[in-house]
Write a protein that holds these residues in place. Sequence first.
Motif, short mmCIF file in Angstrom:
data_model
loop_
_atom_site.label_atom_id
_atom_site.label_comp_id
_atom_site.label_asym_id
_atom_site.label_seq_id
_atom_site.Cartn_x
_atom_site.Cartn_y
_atom_site.Cartn_z
N GLU A 37 0.81 -1.22 0.00
CA GLU A 37 0.00 0.00 0.00
C GLU A 37 0.84 1.28 0.00
O GLU A 37 0.29 2.39 -0.16
N ASP A 38 2.15 1.15 0.16
CA ASP A 38 3.04 2.32 0.07
C ASP A 38 3.27 2.75 -1.38
O ASP A 38 3.84 3.82 -1.63
N ILE A 39 2.88 1.92 -2.33
CA ILE A 39 3.12 2.20 -3.75
C ILE A 39 1.83 2.68 -4.40
O ILE A 39 0.82 1.97 -4.39
N ASP A 40 1.86 3.86 -4.96
CA ASP A 40 0.72 4.40 -5.71
C ASP A 40 0.70 3.76 -7.10
O ASP A 40 1.68 3.87 -7.84
N PHE A 41 -0.41 3.14 -7.43
CA PHE A 41 -0.56 2.45 -8.71
C PHE A 41 -1.49 3.28 -9.60
O PHE A 41 -2.69 3.34 -9.37
N MET A 42 -0.91 3.92 -10.61
CA MET A 42 -1.67 4.73 -11.55
C MET A 42 -1.98 3.95 -12.81
O MET A 42 -1.10 3.30 -13.39
N ALA A 43 -3.24 4.02 -13.26
CA ALA A 43 -3.62 3.49 -14.56
C ALA A 43 -3.53 4.62 -15.58
O ALA A 43 -4.23 5.62 -15.47
N VAL A 44 -2.63 4.46 -16.55
CA VAL A 44 -2.46 5.47 -17.60
C VAL A 44 -3.48 5.18 -18.69
O VAL A 44 -3.50 4.10 -19.27
N THR A 45 -4.31 6.18 -18.98
CA THR A 45 -5.49 5.94 -19.82
C THR A 45 -5.38 6.58 -21.20
O THR A 45 -6.39 6.72 -21.90
N LYS A 46 -4.20 6.92 -21.61
CA LYS A 46 -3.97 7.50 -22.93
C LYS A 46 -4.53 6.59 -24.03
O LYS A 46 -4.18 5.40 -24.08
N THR A 47 -5.39 7.13 -24.87
CA THR A 47 -6.05 6.47 -26.02
C THR A 47 -7.04 5.37 -25.61
O THR A 47 -7.59 4.70 -26.48
N VAL A 48 -7.28 5.18 -24.30
CA VAL A 48 -8.17 4.11 -23.86
C VAL A 48 -9.61 4.61 -23.82
O VAL A 48 -9.89 5.70 -23.31
N ASP A 49 -10.52 3.82 -24.35
CA ASP A 49 -11.95 4.16 -24.36
C ASP A 49 -12.49 4.23 -22.93
O ASP A 49 -12.11 3.44 -22.07
N GLU A 50 -13.41 5.16 -22.71
CA GLU A 50 -13.98 5.37 -21.38
C GLU A 50 -14.60 4.09 -20.80
O GLU A 50 -14.54 3.85 -19.60
N MET A 51 -15.18 3.26 -21.65
CA MET A 51 -15.79 2.01 -21.19
C MET A 51 -14.77 1.13 -20.46
O MET A 51 -15.07 0.54 -19.42
N TYR A 52 -13.57 1.06 -21.00
CA TYR A 52 -12.54 0.21 -20.41
C TYR A 52 -11.90 0.88 -19.19
O TYR A 52 -11.53 0.20 -18.23
N ILE A 53 -11.80 2.20 -19.23
CA ILE A 53 -11.31 2.91 -18.04
C ILE A 53 -12.27 2.68 -16.88
O ILE A 53 -11.86 2.37 -15.76
N ASN A 54 -13.57 2.81 -17.14
CA ASN A 54 -14.56 2.60 -16.09
C ASN A 54 -14.51 1.18 -15.53
O ASN A 54 -14.72 0.96 -14.33
#
Length: 241
Positions: A37-54
């Motif tokens: 939990e000390d590591i921040d995990f970011m999902a990079v959403t460049k070019t990704v459709d909103e459906m898959y981000i959600n």
Amino acid sequence: MTEKSLIDAKFSDIEYNLKAIREDIAEAAIKSGRRPEDIDFMAVTKTVDEMYINHALDCGITLIGENKVQEMLRKKPNLKLDGVRKNLIGHLQTNKATQIVGEVDMIESVDSVKIAKEIGKQSVKKGLVTDVLLEVNIGREESKTGIMPEELDSVLYETAEINGIHICGLMTIPPICEENTELCKFFENIYNMYVDIKSKKIDNVCMDVLSMGMSGDYKTAILEGSNHVRIGSKIFGPRIY
């Protein structure tokens, strides 16, 4: 395959990928003497459709990063963002600062005093303080943006004086390396800068975030001290431009 079956398959891939990445992060964190939990995990959403981000958000992602201002602003109304932090991680032009200030939780790509001043100016206008990271060009590559390592101290001190921004740490993208030992050296160099700055206790500088590590090297980055990794294609598959 039908469109629905293709979407379901993509959803399954995202679920599988997130589980594997979280296991990798946990293992690397423990090896480096920290907790997962000390590591921040970011999902990079460049070019990704909103459906898959959600779908990734439904699977527990609480931090997303976009490269471009317009893409962030276009997608934002269609995303399930309750409790989710949103960071800008790509190069920011001064004429776009007014659009993005107040729309994201952090700007990770401050690469000059000029852009820091514009972020600060727009933040003051909107009654905000914007959290930022200073982007360091650790490999001194002409093809990349970022502050040259030898200029970091002067940029840091000047930026720390700007109203409307708060420096929270450093970000970097190392050069592509054939050998892991070479990659580790770049990560080690910026980790040492991060620790050195943190020890100075400079006003308006907290150095809580060391953002390094992407889909191809996040495990190595964590072992070398990163506490904030930016992962895109490893979650969502190859980018479609």
